[in-house]
Design a protein around this motif. Structure first.
Motif, short mmCIF file in Angstrom:
data_model
loop_
_atom_site.label_atom_id
_atom_site.label_comp_id
_atom_site.label_asym_id
_atom_site.label_seq_id
_atom_site.Cartn_x
_atom_site.Cartn_y
_atom_site.Cartn_z
N VAL A 21 108.61 -0.17 -11.44
CA VAL A 21 107.46 0.68 -11.09
C VAL A 21 107.98 2.08 -10.80
O VAL A 21 108.88 2.26 -9.97
N ILE B 72 104.76 1.55 -15.37
CA ILE B 72 105.41 0.26 -15.18
C ILE B 72 106.02 -0.16 -16.52
O ILE B 72 105.31 -0.31 -17.51
N GLN C 162 99.28 -1.62 -13.39
CA GLN C 162 99.42 -0.16 -13.41
C GLN C 162 98.07 0.53 -13.22
O GLN C 162 97.94 1.46 -12.42
#
Length: 276
Positions: free
Chosen positions: A9, A145, A127
Motif C-alpha cells: 500500500v 496498491i 484501494q
C-alpha cells in the motif's frame, strides 16, 4: 491449501499538497483509513465495505479486516409446498479476510471466487475504499496498491546470463523506506518533489553489471514495482526479455493453521523480509 498474495500500500502525494503540509506518516494514514470502515457503491446493485477490523498485537501494527460486497441476488430454491423450483431475491454479503501490517504497509490478500475474479480485483476494491475515506481525502493523498514480486527466478536468470544488454525499472513515490539507497530512494524522492506519479528508467550497455541489476531488482520487487531486462542466456543465444511482473510473492497456508491469524501474519512477514 489457501494462497495469500502480498501487496504493498502506497500513500502518494496529490498535486495540491505542499511538502511542508505532510503531517501524518503513511503508517498513521493506513491505520486511520482502515478504522473508518468505509463503504462505497460501485454499481447500482453492489456496495463494497470494510469491516471486522481486528488487531493482532498490543501496538496495533498488525491485524485483519474483512472486505466484502452487499448485493441483492436471485437465489435458486426448492419450495416444498408447491414442489417447484423458484428464484428468491435475497441479500448476499460474500467477504474475504485481509491481513495487514501498518508499519511496513503490507496487505495479505487471498482470492475468494464468490467475491471477485482474482486477488487483483480485491486489491482494486480495497484501494477504491481507502481512497474514499476522510483520512485520505483530507490529506490530499491518493493510494496505489500493487502486488509485491518474488524476484528469485528473475534474479537467478540475471546472474546466470552471458550478458545483460538492457535493464529497465519502474518506480513510484513516496520515498520508500526499504528501497535501495543509491538509485531507488533518490529517484522516488525526485518523483515526489515534482508531484509525479510514476517513473521509468532504462540503462543500456554491452554487458551490464549483473549484481547491481540484481540488487536493484530486490528493491523494486519489495515496493511492488516492476523491472525487466534484455539478456543473452549464452554467447550463441539471441536476446530475450525477462520481467519481474510475472512472479507474485505469496504464502501457502496449510489447513491446520487456517484459523491461526497470528501464525499466518508471521508467514506473510517472513515472506516479505525474504523478498526484501
Amino acid at each position: 491449501m489457501l494462497s495469500i498474495y502480498l501487496f504493498r500500500v502506497k500513500f502518494i502525494r496529490g498535486d495540491n499538497l505542499a511538502l511542508e503540509n505532510e503531517e501524518l506518516k503513511p503508517s498513521e494514514l493506513f491505520k486511520k483509513a482502515i478504522e473508518e470502515r468505509p463503504a462505497i457503491e460501485l454499481s447500482t446493485n453492489s456496495v463494497w465495505m470494510i469491516g471486522n477490523v481486528t488487531y493482532l498485537d498490543k501496538e496495533c501494527k498488525t491485524g485483519t479486516f474483512n472486505v466484502g460486497k452487499k448485493s441483492i441476488e436471485s437465489i435458486p430454491k426448492y419450495n416444498e409446498d408447491s414442489k417447484n423450483f423458484e428464484s428468491i431475491l435475497e441479500e448476499s454479503c460474500p467477504n474475504a479476510k485481509i491481513f495487514f501490517n501498518i508499519e511496513y504497509e503490507i496487505l495479505g490478500i487471498s482470492n475468494n471466487s464468490s467475491l471477485a475474479n482474482d486477488e487483483y480485483s480485491i486489491a482494486d476494491k480495497i484501494q477504491k475504499l481507502l481512497e474514499k475515506t476522510n483520512t485520505v481525502t483530507n490529506s490530499f493523498k491518493y493510494i496505489e496498491i500493487s502486488k509485491i514480486k518474488n524476484p528469485e527466478s528473475f534474479i537467478s536468470r540475471l546472474r546466470r546470463a552471458y550478458c545483460i544488454k538492457r535493464f529497465a525499472v519502474h518506480f513510484s513515490g513516496p520515498n520508500p523506506f526499504d528501497a535501495d539507497e543509491v538509485f531507488h530512494k533518490p529517484m522516488s524522492a525526485y518523483l515526489n518533489a515534482t508531484a509525479g506519479k510514476k517513473g521509468y528508467t532504462v540503462v543500456d550497455g554491452e554487458s551490464l553489471n549483473s549484481e547491481t541489476c540484481a540488487q536493484m531488482a530486490i528493491s523494486i520487487a519489495a515496493t511492488g514495482n516492476d523491472a525487466s531486462a534484455k539478456i543473452q542466456e549464452s554467447s550463441d543465444d539471441k536476446l530475450s526479455t525477462i520481467s519481474l511482473s510475472k512472479n507474485g510473492a505469496k504464502v501457502s497456508i496449510k489447513n491446520d493453521i487456517r484459523n491461526d491469524d497470528i501464525k499466518i501474519m508471521e508467514l506473510i512477514m517472513n515472506k516479505y523480509f525474504k523478498v526484501k
